[in-house]
Scaffold this motif. Structure first.
Motif, PDB file in Angstrom:
ATOM      1  N   THR A 190       0.815  -1.216   0.000  1.00 46.12           N
ATOM      2  CA  THR A 190       0.000   0.000   0.000  1.00 46.12           C
ATOM      3  C   THR A 190       0.850   1.268   0.000  1.00 46.12           C
ATOM      4  OG1 THR A 190      -0.119  -0.049   2.425  1.00 46.12           O
ATOM      5  CG2 THR A 190      -1.879  -1.161   1.206  1.00 46.12           C
ATOM      6  N   GLY A 191       2.116   1.138   0.377  1.00 47.70           N
ATOM      7  CA  GLY A 191       2.971   2.306   0.471  1.00 47.70           C
ATOM      8  C   GLY A 191       2.730   3.137   1.715  1.00 47.70           C
ATOM      9  N   HIS A 192       2.045   2.562   2.713  1.00 50.26           N
ATOM     10  CA  HIS A 192       1.728   3.271   3.948  1.00 50.26           C
ATOM     11  C   HIS A 192       2.302   2.512   5.132  1.00 50.26           C
ATOM     12  CE1 HIS A 192      -2.107   4.593   1.590  1.00 50.26           C
ATOM     13  NE2 HIS A 192      -1.064   5.344   1.270  1.00 50.26           N
ATOM     14  N   THR A 193       2.813   3.220   6.111  1.00 48.88           N
ATOM     15  CA  THR A 193       3.234   2.606   7.359  1.00 48.88           C
ATOM     16  C   THR A 193       2.092   2.697   8.372  1.00 48.88           C
ATOM     17  OG1 THR A 193       4.176   4.678   8.173  1.00 48.88           O
ATOM     18  CG2 THR A 193       5.629   3.213   6.922  1.00 48.88           C
ATOM     19  N   HIS A 194       2.236   1.939   9.471  1.00 47.13           N
ATOM     20  CA  HIS A 194       1.134   1.880  10.429  1.00 47.13           C
ATOM     21  C   HIS A 194       1.045   3.137  11.297  1.00 47.13           C
ATOM     22  CE1 HIS A 194       4.634   0.448  12.728  1.00 47.13           C
ATOM     23  NE2 HIS A 194       4.015   0.910  13.799  1.00 47.13           N
ATOM     24  N   GLY A 222      -8.540   3.090  -4.107  1.00 46.81           N
ATOM     25  CA  GLY A 222      -7.356   2.446  -4.628  1.00 46.81           C
ATOM     26  C   GLY A 222      -6.131   2.692  -3.787  1.00 46.81           C
ATOM     27  N   GLU A 223      -6.089   3.812  -3.072  1.00 45.29           N
ATOM     28  CA  GLU A 223      -4.947   4.109  -2.216  1.00 45.29           C
ATOM     29  C   GLU A 223      -5.126   3.515  -0.821  1.00 45.29           C
ATOM     30  OE1 GLU A 223      -2.378   7.949  -0.528  1.00 45.29           O
ATOM     31  OE2 GLU A 223      -4.084   8.244  -1.890  1.00 45.29           O
ATOM     32  N   PHE A 224      -6.315   3.656  -0.254  1.00 44.55           N
ATOM     33  CA  PHE A 224      -6.636   3.084   1.055  1.00 44.55           C
ATOM     34  C   PHE A 224      -7.648   1.961   0.828  1.00 44.55           C
ATOM     35  CE2 PHE A 224      -5.332   7.444   1.884  1.00 44.55           C
ATOM     36  CZ  PHE A 224      -4.427   7.289   2.935  1.00 44.55           C
ATOM     37  N   TRP A 225      -7.156   0.729   0.815  1.00 46.97           N
ATOM     38  CA  TRP A 225      -7.981  -0.407   0.420  1.00 46.97           C
ATOM     39  C   TRP A 225      -9.154  -0.618   1.370  1.00 46.97           C
ATOM     40  CZ3 TRP A 225      -3.628  -4.494  -0.911  1.00 46.97           C
ATOM     41  CH2 TRP A 225      -2.878  -3.986  -1.975  1.00 46.97           C
ATOM     42  N   LEU A 226      -8.958  -0.378   2.650  1.00 45.39           N
ATOM     43  CA  LEU A 226     -10.034  -0.505   3.641  1.00 45.39           C
ATOM     44  C   LEU A 226     -10.306   0.831   4.322  1.00 45.39           C
ATOM     45  CD1 LEU A 226      -9.258  -3.971   5.303  1.00 45.39           C
ATOM     46  CD2 LEU A 226     -10.927  -3.444   3.526  1.00 45.39           C
ATOM     47  N   GLY A 227     -10.020   1.924   3.664  1.00 45.46           N
ATOM     48  CA  GLY A 227     -10.297   3.236   4.209  1.00 45.46           C
ATOM     49  C   GLY A 227      -9.197   3.740   5.119  1.00 45.46           C
ATOM     50  N   ALA A 228      -9.414   4.940   5.630  1.00 43.76           N
ATOM     51  CA  ALA A 228      -8.468   5.583   6.532  1.00 43.76           C
ATOM     52  C   ALA A 228      -9.142   5.862   7.874  1.00 43.76           C
ATOM     53  CB  ALA A 228      -7.940   6.885   5.917  1.00 43.76           C
ATOM     54  N   ASP A 229      -8.331   6.219   8.883  1.00 43.20           N
ATOM     55  CA  ASP A 229      -8.894   6.498  10.201  1.00 43.20           C
ATOM     56  C   ASP A 229      -9.063   8.005  10.386  1.00 43.20           C
ATOM     57  OD1 ASP A 229      -6.351   7.415  10.580  1.00 43.20           O
ATOM     58  OD2 ASP A 229      -5.797   5.959  12.107  1.00 43.20           O
ATOM     59  N   VAL A 240      -6.181   1.989   7.501  1.00 43.45           N
ATOM     60  CA  VAL A 240      -6.852   1.056   8.409  1.00 43.45           C
ATOM     61  C   VAL A 240      -6.372  -0.374   8.173  1.00 43.45           C
ATOM     62  CG1 VAL A 240      -9.092   0.057   9.004  1.00 43.45           C
ATOM     63  CG2 VAL A 240      -8.875   2.524   8.697  1.00 43.45           C
ATOM     64  N   LEU A 241      -6.151  -0.751   6.920  1.00 41.54           N
ATOM     65  CA  LEU A 241      -5.697  -2.110   6.616  1.00 41.54           C
ATOM     66  C   LEU A 241      -4.346  -2.397   7.250  1.00 41.54           C
ATOM     67  CD1 LEU A 241      -5.787  -4.805   5.094  1.00 41.54           C
ATOM     68  CD2 LEU A 241      -4.869  -3.611   3.105  1.00 41.54           C
ATOM     69  N   THR A 289     -20.467   7.837  10.195  1.00 45.92           N
ATOM     70  CA  THR A 289     -19.900   8.476   8.996  1.00 45.92           C
ATOM     71  C   THR A 289     -18.780   7.657   8.360  1.00 45.92           C
ATOM     72  OG1 THR A 289     -18.386   9.745  10.391  1.00 45.92           O
ATOM     73  CG2 THR A 289     -20.493  10.778   9.816  1.00 45.92           C
ATOM     74  N   ALA A 290     -18.136   6.768   9.115  1.00 50.05           N
ATOM     75  CA  ALA A 290     -17.033   5.955   8.589  1.00 50.05           C
ATOM     76  C   ALA A 290     -17.207   4.521   9.091  1.00 50.05           C
ATOM     77  CB  ALA A 290     -15.678   6.533   9.015  1.00 50.05           C
ATOM     78  N   TRP A 291     -18.105   3.774   8.439  1.00 50.67           N
ATOM     79  CA  TRP A 291     -18.447   2.427   8.904  1.00 50.67           C
ATOM     80  C   TRP A 291     -17.254   1.478   8.860  1.00 50.67           C
ATOM     81  CZ3 TRP A 291     -17.384  -1.063   5.137  1.00 50.67           C
ATOM     82  CH2 TRP A 291     -17.366  -0.592   3.814  1.00 50.67           C
ATOM     83  N   TRP A 292     -16.350   1.668   7.868  1.00 52.66           N
ATOM     84  CA  TRP A 292     -15.188   0.792   7.728  1.00 52.66           C
ATOM     85  C   TRP A 292     -14.235   0.923   8.898  1.00 52.66           C
ATOM     86  CZ3 TRP A 292     -16.381   5.127   5.012  1.00 52.66           C
ATOM     87  CH2 TRP A 292     -15.546   6.238   5.205  1.00 52.66           C
ATOM     88  N   TYR A 293     -14.202   2.096   9.486  1.00 52.28           N
ATOM     89  CA  TYR A 293     -13.293   2.372  10.593  1.00 52.28           C
ATOM     90  C   TYR A 293     -13.625   1.475  11.788  1.00 52.28           C
ATOM     91  CZ  TYR A 293     -10.384   5.466  13.518  1.00 52.28           C
ATOM     92  OH  TYR A 293      -9.423   5.994  14.338  1.00 52.28           O
TER      93      TYR A 293
END
Length: 328
Positions: A53-57, A77-84, A90-91, A264-268
């Motif tokens: 993903t190119g993202h650190t935790h 496409g950038e945040f596969w399971l969304g962001a916090d 989140v992934l 507002t952010a169910w995936w979170y």
């Protein structure tokens, strides 16, 4: 009479092989093992998810992880399971959180099992004043309001993974010790224990050689049921801010952060809650399967059901006879 034909050797199956065969026949247990294996792979490959993903935790991406109103961005496409809430992936955080949950659950269960077995064997086999002291100590530990005590300890010494493991193991070992104590009190009255004593075997040797091997089955069953309790305990402490360090990703900490964004952010909220539910449910189902596998009555019940269930050939024969009778 022809005696040249080879005789068929009858092999004796050990209790462990029989239990493994019963466990393999349990479909739900096999599915739960698959789910647990997937969770372990998901946790072990956390650095790979970060690389893909190119993202650190711990890195925040406010420009792409938050929308114009400052709310977490949804799956893309950038945040596969969304962001916090502050633009973290989140992934990736869920993958690193799986490491914490599984590490704490397995390590705390291992510690609780070790000290529980030692305490239970000493209490049940020695008896007398040793049993009175150790049994009352178990009662004291079980009577503690464990959640309040854990919060006080975390506030006093600071939240960390090692401290969380020790706290959870401390409050879990008494349950293991009580079960082991009851098993040992029954085992020490067996004839082979009396035979070992009459042959001059020492008390430590009897406990290690004759008692411990007979505790493997019940200890394995109870340990498999303690793992989901430890995972849930860690998630509860992290949710309350008394578990691991808040900077360390954990499912409980993610649930705490997501409680204000569930509309507002169910995936979170859904991602850590779903992973926690699937993991604990799989361990519970596996624990039930292990318990049934070590119970000899399970095989008798299965054989009884198979004998009562008619085969396909018998059903087909019965159907043909009914058809001929109707035509005649």
């Amino acid at each position: 009479m022809d005696t040249s034909s080879p005789t068929r050797e009858i092999q004796c199956r050990s209790p462990w092989s029989l239990a493994l065969a019963r466990l393999r026949a349990d479909r739900l247990a096999m599915i739960s093992i698959g789910v647990i294996a997937l969770m372990m792979v998901f946790a072990l490959t956390a650095p790979l998810w970060a690389a893909w993903t190119g993202h650190t935790h711990h890195s925040t991406y406010p420009r792409t992880g938050l929308d114009e109103s400052g709310l977490p961005a949804g799956p893309s496409g950038e945040f596969w399971l969304g962001a916090d809430s502050i633009g973290r992936d989140v992934l990736v955080r869920a993958a690193y959180g799986a490491r914490i949950s599984l590490l704490v659950g397995l390590a705390a269960t291992a510690l609780a099992t070790f000290f529980g077995v030692v305490t239970g064997v000493l209490s049940g086999f020695l008896g007398g004043w040793a049993d009175a002291v150790l049994a009352r100590g178990m009662d004291v530990v079980l009577s503690f309001p464990y959640l309040l005590v854990a919060i006080v300890i975390a506030v006093t010494f600071g939240a960390s993974v090692p401290l969380t493991i020790v706290v959870i193991a401390f409050f879990m070992f008494a349950a293991m010790a009580r079960v082991v104590r009851g098993q040992v009190m029954s085992i020490k009255e067996k004839e082979y224990i009396e035979a070992a004593r009459s042959l001059g075997a020492s008390t430590p040797r009897i406990m290690v050689v004759d008692v411990l091997p007979n505790l493997v089955a019940p200890v394995t069953v109870l340990a498999s049921l303690l793992v989901p309790q430890a995972i849930t305990f860690e998630a509860t402490l992290s949710f309350l801010g008394a578990g691991v360090d808040p900077s360390t990703p954990s499912w409980g900490g993610m649930l705490n952060e997501a409680q204000e964004y569930y509309q507002t952010a169910w995936w979170y909220l859904l991602v850590p809650a779903g992973l926690l539910l699937a993991t604990t449910f799989a361990f519970n189902i596996l624990g039930d399967g292990v318990r049934d596998a070590f119970d000899p009555r399970t095989e008798r019940l299965l054989n009884a059901r198979r004998s009562q269930k008619p085969s396909k050939a018998a059903k087909a024969t019965k159907t043909v006879k009914a058809t001929k009778a109707a035509k005649g």
